[in-house]
Design a protein around this motif. Structure first.
Motif, PDB file in Angstrom:
ATOM      1  N   ILE A  52       1.056  -1.153   0.071  1.00 11.91           N
ATOM      2  CA  ILE A  52      -0.108  -0.051  -0.125  1.00 11.91           C
ATOM      3  C   ILE A  52       0.799   1.217  -0.099  1.00 11.91           C
ATOM      4  O   ILE A  52       0.626   2.180  -0.811  1.00 11.91           O
ATOM      5  N   GLU A  53       2.008   1.150   0.937  1.00 11.67           N
ATOM      6  CA  GLU A  53       2.838   2.413   0.991  1.00 11.67           C
ATOM      7  C   GLU A  53       3.465   2.818  -0.515  1.00 11.67           C
ATOM      8  O   GLU A  53       3.442   3.853  -0.972  1.00 11.67           O
ATOM      9  N   GLN A  54       3.845   1.623  -1.116  1.00 11.23           N
ATOM     10  CA  GLN A  54       4.628   1.455  -2.343  1.00 11.23           C
ATOM     11  C   GLN A  54       3.391   2.220  -3.491  1.00 11.23           C
ATOM     12  O   GLN A  54       3.822   2.822  -4.364  1.00 11.23           O
ATOM     13  N   GLY A  55       2.498   1.600  -3.379  1.00 12.24           N
ATOM     14  CA  GLY A  55       1.380   2.222  -4.254  1.00 12.24           C
ATOM     15  C   GLY A  55       1.089   3.641  -4.000  1.00 12.24           C
ATOM     16  O   GLY A  55       0.889   4.211  -5.057  1.00 12.24           O
ATOM     17  N   LEU A  56       0.985   4.233  -2.729  1.00  7.90           N
ATOM     18  CA  LEU A  56       0.768   5.544  -2.583  1.00  7.90           C
ATOM     19  C   LEU A  56       1.904   6.497  -3.115  1.00  7.90           C
ATOM     20  O   LEU A  56       1.654   7.541  -3.905  1.00  7.90           O
ATOM     21  N   ARG A  57       3.140   5.917  -3.190  1.00  7.37           N
ATOM     22  CA  ARG A  57       4.365   6.374  -3.559  1.00  7.37           C
ATOM     23  C   ARG A  57       4.066   6.773  -5.078  1.00  7.37           C
ATOM     24  O   ARG A  57       4.213   7.798  -5.746  1.00  7.37           O
ATOM     25  N   MET A  58       3.603   5.678  -5.662  1.00  3.09           N
ATOM     26  CA  MET A  58       3.287   5.562  -7.075  1.00  3.09           C
ATOM     27  C   MET A  58       2.349   6.601  -7.633  1.00  3.09           C
ATOM     28  O   MET A  58       2.335   7.350  -8.649  1.00  3.09           O
ATOM     29  N   LEU A  59       1.372   6.556  -6.742  1.00  4.97           N
ATOM     30  CA  LEU A  59      -0.010   7.244  -6.973  1.00  4.97           C
ATOM     31  C   LEU A  59       0.450   8.872  -7.156  1.00  4.97           C
ATOM     32  O   LEU A  59       0.363   9.623  -7.916  1.00  4.97           O
ATOM     33  N   ALA A  60       1.274   9.317  -5.825  1.00  8.58           N
ATOM     34  CA  ALA A  60       1.850  10.540  -5.523  1.00  8.58           C
ATOM     35  C   ALA A  60       2.702  10.954  -7.062  1.00  8.58           C
ATOM     36  O   ALA A  60       2.704  12.155  -7.131  1.00  8.58           O
ATOM     37  N   ALA A  61       3.521  10.109  -7.477  1.00 13.14           N
ATOM     38  CA  ALA A  61       4.458  10.487  -8.514  1.00 13.14           C
ATOM     39  C   ALA A  61       3.694  10.397 -10.013  1.00 13.14           C
ATOM     40  O   ALA A  61       4.300  11.244 -10.568  1.00 13.14           O
ATOM     41  N   GLY A  62       2.910   9.713  -9.992  1.00 11.22           N
ATOM     42  CA  GLY A  62       2.351   9.581 -11.371  1.00 11.22           C
ATOM     43  C   GLY A  62       0.841   9.529 -11.395  1.00 11.22           C
ATOM     44  O   GLY A  62       0.528   9.114 -12.556  1.00 11.22           O
ATOM     45  N   GLY A  63      -0.070   9.368 -10.497  1.00 11.97           N
ATOM     46  CA  GLY A  63      -1.506   9.315 -10.609  1.00 11.97           C
ATOM     47  C   GLY A  63      -1.837   7.916 -10.585  1.00 11.97           C
ATOM     48  O   GLY A  63      -0.829   6.997 -10.549  1.00 11.97           O
ATOM     49  N   PRO A  64      -2.898   7.419 -10.627  1.00 16.50           N
ATOM     50  CA  PRO A  64      -3.682   6.197 -10.711  1.00 16.50           C
ATOM     51  C   PRO A  64      -2.970   5.179 -11.690  1.00 16.50           C
ATOM     52  O   PRO A  64      -2.819   4.125 -11.484  1.00 16.50           O
ATOM     53  N   GLU A  65      -2.749   5.881 -12.883  1.00 20.78           N
ATOM     54  CA  GLU A  65      -2.121   5.229 -13.922  1.00 20.78           C
ATOM     55  C   GLU A  65      -1.044   4.437 -13.592  1.00 20.78           C
ATOM     56  O   GLU A  65      -0.177   3.410 -14.130  1.00 20.78           O
ATOM     57  N   ALA A  66       0.029   5.344 -12.766  1.00 21.00           N
ATOM     58  CA  ALA A  66       1.198   4.651 -12.322  1.00 21.00           C
ATOM     59  C   ALA A  66       1.237   3.493 -11.050  1.00 21.00           C
ATOM     60  O   ALA A  66       2.396   2.759 -10.997  1.00 21.00           O
ATOM     61  N   VAL A  67       0.127   3.363 -10.691  1.00 21.42           N
ATOM     62  CA  VAL A  67      -0.085   2.327  -9.786  1.00 21.42           C
ATOM     63  C   VAL A  67      -0.465   0.870 -10.519  1.00 21.42           C
ATOM     64  O   VAL A  67      -1.429   0.532 -11.008  1.00 21.42           O
ATOM     65  N   ARG A  68       0.757   0.146 -10.395  1.00 17.33           N
ATOM     66  CA  ARG A  68       0.820  -1.156 -11.370  1.00 17.33           C
ATOM     67  C   ARG A  68       1.316  -2.056 -10.477  1.00 17.33           C
ATOM     68  O   ARG A  68       2.410  -1.917  -9.790  1.00 17.33           O
ATOM     69  N   ILE A  69       1.112  -3.507 -10.502  1.00 12.36           N
ATOM     70  CA  ILE A  69       1.344  -4.226  -9.643  1.00 12.36           C
ATOM     71  C   ILE A  69       2.965  -4.806  -9.980  1.00 12.36           C
ATOM     72  O   ILE A  69       3.929  -4.812  -8.990  1.00 12.36           O
TER      73      ILE A  69
ATOM     74  N   ARG B  46     -11.803  12.647 -12.907  1.00  9.02           N
ATOM     75  CA  ARG B  46     -12.015  11.792 -14.089  1.00  9.02           C
ATOM     76  C   ARG B  46     -12.917  10.514 -13.362  1.00  9.02           C
ATOM     77  O   ARG B  46     -13.290   9.864 -14.358  1.00  9.02           O
ATOM     78  N   ASP B  47     -13.110  10.332 -12.187  1.00 17.82           N
ATOM     79  CA  ASP B  47     -13.583   9.287 -11.434  1.00 17.82           C
ATOM     80  C   ASP B  47     -14.713   9.496 -10.301  1.00 17.82           C
ATOM     81  O   ASP B  47     -14.219  10.340  -9.372  1.00 17.82           O
ATOM     82  N   GLU B  48     -16.040   9.316 -10.690  1.00 16.73           N
ATOM     83  CA  GLU B  48     -16.871   9.838  -9.710  1.00 16.73           C
ATOM     84  C   GLU B  48     -16.827   9.212  -8.229  1.00 16.73           C
ATOM     85  O   GLU B  48     -17.032  10.068  -7.501  1.00 16.73           O
ATOM     86  N   GLN B  49     -16.596   8.034  -8.281  1.00 16.12           N
ATOM     87  CA  GLN B  49     -16.294   7.410  -6.813  1.00 16.12           C
ATOM     88  C   GLN B  49     -14.977   8.105  -6.129  1.00 16.12           C
ATOM     89  O   GLN B  49     -15.576   8.309  -4.956  1.00 16.12           O
ATOM     90  N   VAL B  50     -14.178   8.557  -6.857  1.00 14.70           N
ATOM     91  CA  VAL B  50     -12.915   9.283  -5.917  1.00 14.70           C
ATOM     92  C   VAL B  50     -13.298  10.609  -5.761  1.00 14.70           C
ATOM     93  O   VAL B  50     -13.025  11.050  -4.623  1.00 14.70           O
ATOM     94  N   ALA B  51     -14.063  10.988  -6.611  1.00 17.73           N
ATOM     95  CA  ALA B  51     -14.565  12.563  -6.393  1.00 17.73           C
ATOM     96  C   ALA B  51     -15.535  12.383  -4.955  1.00 17.73           C
ATOM     97  O   ALA B  51     -15.545  13.406  -4.231  1.00 17.73           O
ATOM     98  N   ARG B  52     -16.579  11.578  -4.814  1.00 20.23           N
ATOM     99  CA  ARG B  52     -17.203  11.298  -3.901  1.00 20.23           C
ATOM    100  C   ARG B  52     -16.572  11.178  -2.583  1.00 20.23           C
ATOM    101  O   ARG B  52     -16.763  11.809  -1.641  1.00 20.23           O
ATOM    102  N   ARG B  53     -15.373  10.359  -2.526  1.00 23.58           N
ATOM    103  CA  ARG B  53     -14.631  10.172  -1.487  1.00 23.58           C
ATOM    104  C   ARG B  53     -13.645  11.637  -1.121  1.00 23.58           C
ATOM    105  O   ARG B  53     -13.718  11.897   0.150  1.00 23.58           O
TER     106      ARG B  53
END
Length: 185
Positions: free
Chosen positions: A12-29, A113-120
């Protein structure tokens, strides 16, 4: 003896780093596994799929940047001014974790770009504003003043991520300190 398993929190922490650096598209397994120095097989012991990881990332971000922060501010007690000062100190600290400002900006962009994320995001923003109103209400009697100060502090938190490292000869820390002094006067 079996191999040591990479803890769930590290994914999760590494996923957060990747999200912070490149958005959700950067979060890849696969890239997360590479960054952790493990194979991607361990991922599936914790998460059904990438979407499950993204949900956990959002849950962690929300908990750490909102609820845990509020709990930390409240746990040490004090009057409203003391708690506001503590809040400002915590969010301006140079060692703000990966769940902090860079992730906030990435999530704000993702929410467009994502309604669920916008609600959160709206729920998180509402919670943060409610807390600021509570604290500023403890030092200001005028409801309009409370709202203006809350909005300024909230905007600073978002804009803090966008502030260049320097404003003329002032550092980011200088700008934050001047703002803190003005808001707490």
């Amino acid at each position: 003896m079996g191999a040591t398993r990479t803890p769930r929190g590290r994914w999760i922490e590494q996923g957060l780093r990747m999200l912070a650096a490149g958005g959700p598209e950067a979060v890849r397994i696969e890239p997360i596994a590479q960054a952790l120095g493990v194979t991607k097989g361990g991922f599936y012991g914790y998460f059904k799929n990438r979407d499950a990881l993204l949900t956990e990332i959002l849950d962690t971000w929300e908990r750490e940047t909102t609820e845990a922060l509020i709990e930390r501010v409240e746990s040490e007690g004090g009057d409203a001014r003391t708690r506001l000062d503590r809040l400002f100190t915590l969010v301006a600290a140079p060692d703000v974790p990966v769940t902090g400002t860079a992730a906030d900006l990435a999530i704000r962009d993702w929410a467009r770009r994502d309604e669920q994320v916008a609600r959160r995001l709206q729920r998180v923003d509402d919670r943060r504003m409610d807390y600021l109103r509570l604290l500023f209400g403890g030092i200001c009697e005028d409801e309009e003043d409370v709202e203006v100060r809350s909005l300024l502090a909230f905007t600073l938190r978002i804009g803090n991520s966008l502030v260049a490292a320097r404003h003329g000869e002032r550092t980011r820390a200088d700008v934050l300190e001047l703002t803190r002094q003005w808001l707490l006067r």
